[in-house]
Design a protein around this motif. Structure first.
Motif, PDB file in Angstrom:
ATOM      1  N   GLY A  44       0.823  -1.198   0.000  1.00 37.07           N
ATOM      2  CA  GLY A  44       0.000   0.000   0.000  1.00 37.07           C
ATOM      3  C   GLY A  44       0.859   1.250   0.000  1.00 37.07           C
ATOM      4  N   ILE A  45       0.187   2.379   0.105  1.00 37.34           N
ATOM      5  CA  ILE A  45       0.854   3.681   0.117  1.00 37.34           C
ATOM      6  C   ILE A  45       0.370   4.450   1.335  1.00 37.34           C
ATOM      7  CG2 ILE A  45       1.184   5.866  -1.115  1.00 37.34           C
ATOM      8  CD1 ILE A  45       0.791   4.345  -3.718  1.00 37.34           C
ATOM      9  N   CYS A  46       1.302   5.026   2.090  1.00 36.33           N
ATOM     10  CA  CYS A  46       0.931   5.759   3.301  1.00 36.33           C
ATOM     11  C   CYS A  46       0.485   7.176   2.942  1.00 36.33           C
ATOM     12  CB  CYS A  46       2.096   5.797   4.283  1.00 36.33           C
ATOM     13  SG  CYS A  46       3.377   7.006   3.877  1.00 36.33           S
ATOM     14  N   PHE A  47       0.104   7.939   3.955  1.00 34.24           N
ATOM     15  CA  PHE A  47      -0.420   9.285   3.746  1.00 34.24           C
ATOM     16  C   PHE A  47       0.555  10.173   2.977  1.00 34.24           C
ATOM     17  CE2 PHE A  47      -0.711  13.720   5.212  1.00 34.24           C
ATOM     18  CZ  PHE A  47      -2.000  14.021   4.807  1.00 34.24           C
ATOM     19  N   PHE A  48       1.852  10.032   3.267  1.00 34.46           N
ATOM     20  CA  PHE A  48       2.851  10.891   2.628  1.00 34.46           C
ATOM     21  C   PHE A  48       3.291  10.374   1.250  1.00 34.46           C
ATOM     22  CE2 PHE A  48       3.661  11.944   7.196  1.00 34.46           C
ATOM     23  CZ  PHE A  48       3.292  13.278   7.127  1.00 34.46           C
ATOM     24  N   GLY A  49       2.647   9.319   0.770  1.00 33.77           N
ATOM     25  CA  GLY A  49       2.957   8.810  -0.556  1.00 33.77           C
ATOM     26  C   GLY A  49       4.056   7.769  -0.595  1.00 33.77           C
ATOM     27  N   ASN A  50       4.477   7.280   0.565  1.00 31.22           N
ATOM     28  CA  ASN A  50       5.524   6.265   0.623  1.00 31.22           C
ATOM     29  C   ASN A  50       4.936   4.870   0.407  1.00 31.22           C
ATOM     30  OD1 ASN A  50       7.315   8.360   1.455  1.00 31.22           O
ATOM     31  ND2 ASN A  50       6.579   8.109   3.550  1.00 31.22           N
ATOM     32  N   ARG A  51       5.669   4.032  -0.295  1.00 28.27           N
ATOM     33  CA  ARG A  51       5.226   2.668  -0.547  1.00 28.27           C
ATOM     34  C   ARG A  51       5.579   1.783   0.650  1.00 28.27           C
ATOM     35  NH1 ARG A  51       7.192   1.107  -6.533  1.00 28.27           N
ATOM     36  NH2 ARG A  51       5.785  -0.644  -6.119  1.00 28.27           N
ATOM     37  N   MET A  52       4.587   1.050   1.144  1.00 27.52           N
ATOM     38  CA  MET A  52       4.749   0.220   2.336  1.00 27.52           C
ATOM     39  C   MET A  52       4.342  -1.220   2.031  1.00 27.52           C
ATOM     40  SD  MET A  52       3.020   2.824   5.095  1.00 27.52           S
ATOM     41  CE  MET A  52       3.211   1.632   6.420  1.00 27.52           C
ATOM     42  N   THR A  53       5.088  -2.142   2.570  1.00 25.70           N
ATOM     43  CA  THR A  53       4.772  -3.562   2.431  1.00 25.70           C
ATOM     44  C   THR A  53       4.714  -4.179   3.829  1.00 25.70           C
ATOM     45  OG1 THR A  53       5.921  -3.671   0.297  1.00 25.70           O
ATOM     46  CG2 THR A  53       5.480  -5.754   1.427  1.00 25.70           C
ATOM     47  N   THR A  54       3.577  -4.794   4.147  1.00 24.21           N
ATOM     48  CA  THR A  54       3.406  -5.457   5.442  1.00 24.21           C
ATOM     49  C   THR A  54       3.439  -6.956   5.221  1.00 24.21           C
ATOM     50  OG1 THR A  54       2.028  -3.633   6.240  1.00 24.21           O
ATOM     51  CG2 THR A  54       1.927  -5.694   7.464  1.00 24.21           C
TER      52      THR A  54
END
Length: 292
Positions: A53-63
């Motif tokens: 997904g993408i966080c509020f600041f536009g960073n790509r995150m993988t859980t």
């Protein structure tokens, strides 16, 4: 400039780990001046669950959730990135810093790139009187904001020593400031703390910087490292400008952005929970290779 990027993180555990759940922020940021042509993340052991997904600041995150017992966790990121940033404005022609502070405080936008999110203290950048006083020495009355910030950046580069043994991720900025030793994370936090203390919006950036070997020598694979620097909002016309206090550089095409946040806690490359006894060792290797 086009780069091939490779970042390998290896966790070795002294005893078997039965379960771990992690958040990864390793895939590069796609935004102004930087286009991610391709990016992939490989994880071993293979996760039982994975979500991107993408966080509020536009960073790509993988859980990821790993349920297979393991003694080693290896995470590898590979990407091809095109970087072409506009030249920064002439520092002396930017708005004066008092006016920028007033405009930021009056901002009514809550968009991810709004200065409002980066005006106030954050988890790892609390207000420190000594840091603010140090920054204020560069900000004379009605001085152009980028000119003053560039001087502050140069002073940090001159007055502080790069020393990987001096601090840890958890070292408070007051301690790093007092001892005048640290790493890029410390220098970025100190500069951000000084700027915010004067009412100026400043964000934390994680990423990479291309290293250039001495003449006649080959570049060493794995010798590049993760890096950190600062974004300063210079008013609505100029917007955000990158400043690298570790190297006294205005950010240009040698810098690659991974994530943007209020401080390191927002952009940590890997955090989470590991259930298991024993200790761990971490190894990191980074390659930033220009290909065109």
């Amino acid at each position: 400039m086009i780069y091939e990027l490779r970042h390998v993180t290896t966790y070795g555990y002294s005893r078997q780990v039965p379960f771990s759940r992690c958040i990864l922020r390793l895939l590069p940021h796609d935004g102004p001046g930087q286009i991610v042509r391709k990016a992939e993340l490989s994880i071993s052991p293979r996760p039982a669950e994975r979500s991107d997904g993408i966080c509020f600041f536009g960073n790509r995150m993988t859980t990821v959730t790993i349920t297979k017992p393991h003694r080693e966790l290896k995470v590898e990121m590979r990407a091809r990135i095109e970087v072409h940033r506009q030249a920064p404005p002439h520092a002396g022609l930017t708005r004066n810093w008092e006016e920028v502070a007033q405009l930021a405080l009056a901002s009514n936008s809550l968009a991810p790139d709004s200065p409002a999110h980066h005006l106030y203290p954050s988890r790892l950048v609390p207000p420190v009187a000594a840091v603010i006083a140090y920054a204020a020495e560069s900000f004379g009355a009605r001085r152009p904001v980028l000119e003053a910030a560039s001087e502050l950046m140069a002073r940090i580069r001159r007055d502080f020593s790069y020393d990987p043994e001096a601090t840890e991720v958890s070292t408070p900025i007051a301690e790093a400031f007092a001892q005048r030793h640290g790493v890029c994370q410390d220098f970025a936090h100190i500069m951000i703390g000084g700027l915010r203390g004067l009412g100026l919006p400043a964000a934390y950036v994680s990423g990479y910087i291309r290293t250039i070997p001495p003449p006649g020598e080959k570049r060493l694979e794995g010798s590049d490292a993760s890096h950190a620097w600062v974004l300063l909002w210079c008013g609505p016309e100029t917007g955000w400008v990158g400043l690298d206090p570790t190297n006294d550089l205005i950010v240009a095409d040698d810098h690659i952005v991974t994530a943007i946040g209020r401080d390191y806690a927002d952009v940590a490359p890997l955090d989470g929970v590991v259930i298991g006894p024993g200790s761990q060792k971490i190894g990191v290797a980074v390659d930033v290779i220009p290909v065109g």
